[in-house]
Design a protein around this motif. Structure first.
Motif, mmCIF file in Angstrom:
data_model
loop_
_atom_site.group_PDB
_atom_site.id
_atom_site.type_symbol
_atom_site.label_atom_id
_atom_site.label_comp_id
_atom_site.label_asym_id
_atom_site.label_seq_id
_atom_site.Cartn_x
_atom_site.Cartn_y
_atom_site.Cartn_z
ATOM 1 N N GLN A 72 0.955 -1.307 0.076
ATOM 2 C CA GLN A 72 -0.180 0.016 -0.029
ATOM 3 C C GLN A 72 0.713 1.219 0.010
ATOM 4 O OE1 GLN A 72 -2.347 -0.618 3.648
ATOM 5 N NE2 GLN A 72 -3.679 -2.093 2.783
ATOM 6 N N ARG A 73 0.375 2.384 -0.287
ATOM 7 C CA ARG A 73 1.131 3.605 -0.111
ATOM 8 C C ARG A 73 1.834 3.653 1.199
ATOM 9 N NH1 ARG A 73 -0.418 8.944 -3.135
ATOM 10 N NH2 ARG A 73 -1.090 7.141 -4.519
ATOM 11 N N PRO A 74 3.042 3.723 1.357
ATOM 12 C CA PRO A 74 3.957 3.783 2.514
ATOM 13 C C PRO A 74 3.664 5.192 3.330
ATOM 14 C CG PRO A 74 5.292 3.061 0.746
ATOM 15 C CD PRO A 74 4.055 3.599 0.132
ATOM 16 N N HIS A 75 3.573 5.175 4.383
ATOM 17 C CA HIS A 75 3.378 6.391 5.243
ATOM 18 C C HIS A 75 4.932 7.026 5.198
ATOM 19 C CE1 HIS A 75 -0.524 5.212 7.546
ATOM 20 N NE2 HIS A 75 -0.666 5.153 6.420
ATOM 21 N N ASP A 76 4.830 8.217 5.584
ATOM 22 C CA ASP A 76 6.233 9.025 5.659
ATOM 23 C C ASP A 76 7.013 8.494 6.756
ATOM 24 O OD1 ASP A 76 5.543 10.791 3.495
ATOM 25 O OD2 ASP A 76 5.053 12.171 4.952
ATOM 26 N N THR A 77 6.401 7.751 7.771
ATOM 27 C CA THR A 77 7.136 7.419 8.952
ATOM 28 C C THR A 77 7.953 6.209 8.494
ATOM 29 O OG1 THR A 77 5.139 6.150 9.618
ATOM 30 C CG2 THR A 77 5.462 8.439 10.684
ATOM 31 N N TYR A 78 7.696 5.430 7.734
ATOM 32 C CA TYR A 78 8.541 4.438 7.304
ATOM 33 C C TYR A 78 8.828 4.071 5.848
ATOM 34 C CZ TYR A 78 3.943 1.966 5.972
ATOM 35 O OH TYR A 78 2.823 1.794 5.353
ATOM 36 N N LYS A 79 8.656 5.009 5.254
ATOM 37 C CA LYS A 79 8.873 4.950 3.669
ATOM 38 C C LYS A 79 10.365 4.764 3.229
ATOM 39 C CE LYS A 79 8.442 9.667 1.760
ATOM 40 N NZ LYS A 79 7.444 10.661 0.986
ATOM 41 N N ALA A 80 11.194 5.484 4.245
ATOM 42 C CA ALA A 80 12.567 5.430 3.980
ATOM 43 C C ALA A 80 13.372 3.925 4.150
ATOM 44 C CB ALA A 80 13.625 6.450 4.758
ATOM 45 N N ARG A 81 12.635 3.085 5.015
ATOM 46 C CA ARG A 81 13.019 1.664 5.373
ATOM 47 C C ARG A 81 12.202 0.797 4.797
ATOM 48 N NH1 ARG A 81 10.027 0.147 10.145
ATOM 49 N NH2 ARG A 81 9.132 2.022 10.806
ATOM 50 N N ILE A 82 11.379 1.022 3.857
ATOM 51 C CA ILE A 82 10.647 -0.072 2.960
ATOM 52 C C ILE A 82 11.175 -0.122 1.572
ATOM 53 C CG2 ILE A 82 8.672 1.435 2.119
ATOM 54 C CD1 ILE A 82 6.903 -1.070 2.677
ATOM 55 N N PHE A 83 11.343 -1.555 1.244
ATOM 56 C CA PHE A 83 12.016 -1.978 0.155
ATOM 57 C C PHE A 83 11.035 -2.795 -0.591
ATOM 58 C CE2 PHE A 83 14.928 -0.737 3.068
ATOM 59 C CZ PHE A 83 15.776 0.256 2.242
ATOM 60 N N THR A 84 11.022 -2.864 -2.022
ATOM 61 C CA THR A 84 10.233 -4.008 -3.012
ATOM 62 C C THR A 84 11.494 -4.788 -3.664
ATOM 63 O OG1 THR A 84 10.183 -2.385 -4.912
ATOM 64 C CG2 THR A 84 8.493 -2.160 -2.959
ATOM 65 N N SER A 85 10.843 -6.039 -4.108
ATOM 66 C CA SER A 85 11.483 -6.773 -4.795
ATOM 67 C C SER A 85 10.620 -7.246 -5.951
ATOM 68 C CB SER A 85 12.122 -8.048 -4.088
ATOM 69 O OG SER A 85 11.251 -8.788 -3.631
ATOM 70 N N GLY A 86 11.027 -7.922 -7.016
ATOM 71 C CA GLY A 86 10.057 -8.578 -7.916
ATOM 72 C C GLY A 86 9.087 -7.648 -8.796
ATOM 73 N N LEU A 87 8.075 -8.117 -9.353
ATOM 74 C CA LEU A 87 6.947 -7.288 -9.982
ATOM 75 C C LEU A 87 6.410 -6.315 -9.002
ATOM 76 C CD1 LEU A 87 5.936 -9.813 -12.388
ATOM 77 C CD2 LEU A 87 7.718 -8.102 -12.834
#
Length: 176
Positions: free
Chosen positions: A161-176
């Motif tokens: 989901q759209r990351p909140h500002d409080t954790y968007k600097a520490r969320i990463f994605t992989s794959g599609l």
């Protein structure tokens, strides 16, 4: 259709494919271009998507059990441990496996979240002692739960989901 495609991709990553599944994706995407489908046409396509989804789930089950063994009921820790941590959400077991290999012996606790919970039952994944538990609940609760998680977060699928500002600097994605 999006979920079926995600599961088909996970199976493909582990070497299981069926050309009929890809043909259905083309058929369904073409269907979505029709301007005024009837209720019967919509119902028919929806039912066919369900049938193909069951077929894809069979492919994915074969891919996962072929790579990681047959899952067994497993008790899973739900209380966090002290120390460095990474949370893995989604349902791409290959990404979890790769992360576990890369973090082996580095003092990092790895937790599952949401649809990744069943990973704890697969014998080949259970061998990694730093796969220590599950944090949180369902994917739709990620905003609240990710905000409170004290480490990095890896999203392995389309469940983000759209990351909140409080954790968007520490969320990463992989794959599609």
């Amino acid at each position: 259709l999006k979920g079926t495609a995600a599961y088909a991709d996970h199976a493909m990553v582990l070497g299981k494919e069926d050309p009929a599944v890809y043909a259905f994706f083309h058929e369904a995407l073409d269907f979505l271009t029709h301007k005024h489908p009837t209720v019967d046409q919509l119902l028919g396509m929806n039912l066919k998507c369900g049938e193909v989804n069951l077929q894809v789930m069979g492919l994915l089950d074969g891919a996962n059990t072929g790579a990681y063994g047959h899952p067994v009921p497993t008790k899973v820790r739900v209380e966090p441990l002290k120390g460095h941590a990474i949370l893995v959400s989604g349902h791409e077991l290959k990404d979890l496996e790769e992360l576990l290999k890369q973090t082996e012996g580095k003092g990092i606790n790895v937790y599952t979240h949401g649809e990744m919970l069943p990973a704890h039952g697969y014998p080949e994944l259970k061998k990694h002692k730093h796969l220590v538990g599950n944090y949180g609940g369902a994917w739709q609760d990620q905003a609240k739960e990710f905000d409170a998680f004290p480490g990095a977060i890896l999203m392995t699928t389309n469940c983000i989901q759209r990351p909140h500002d409080t954790y968007k600097a520490r969320i990463f994605t992989s794959g599609l």
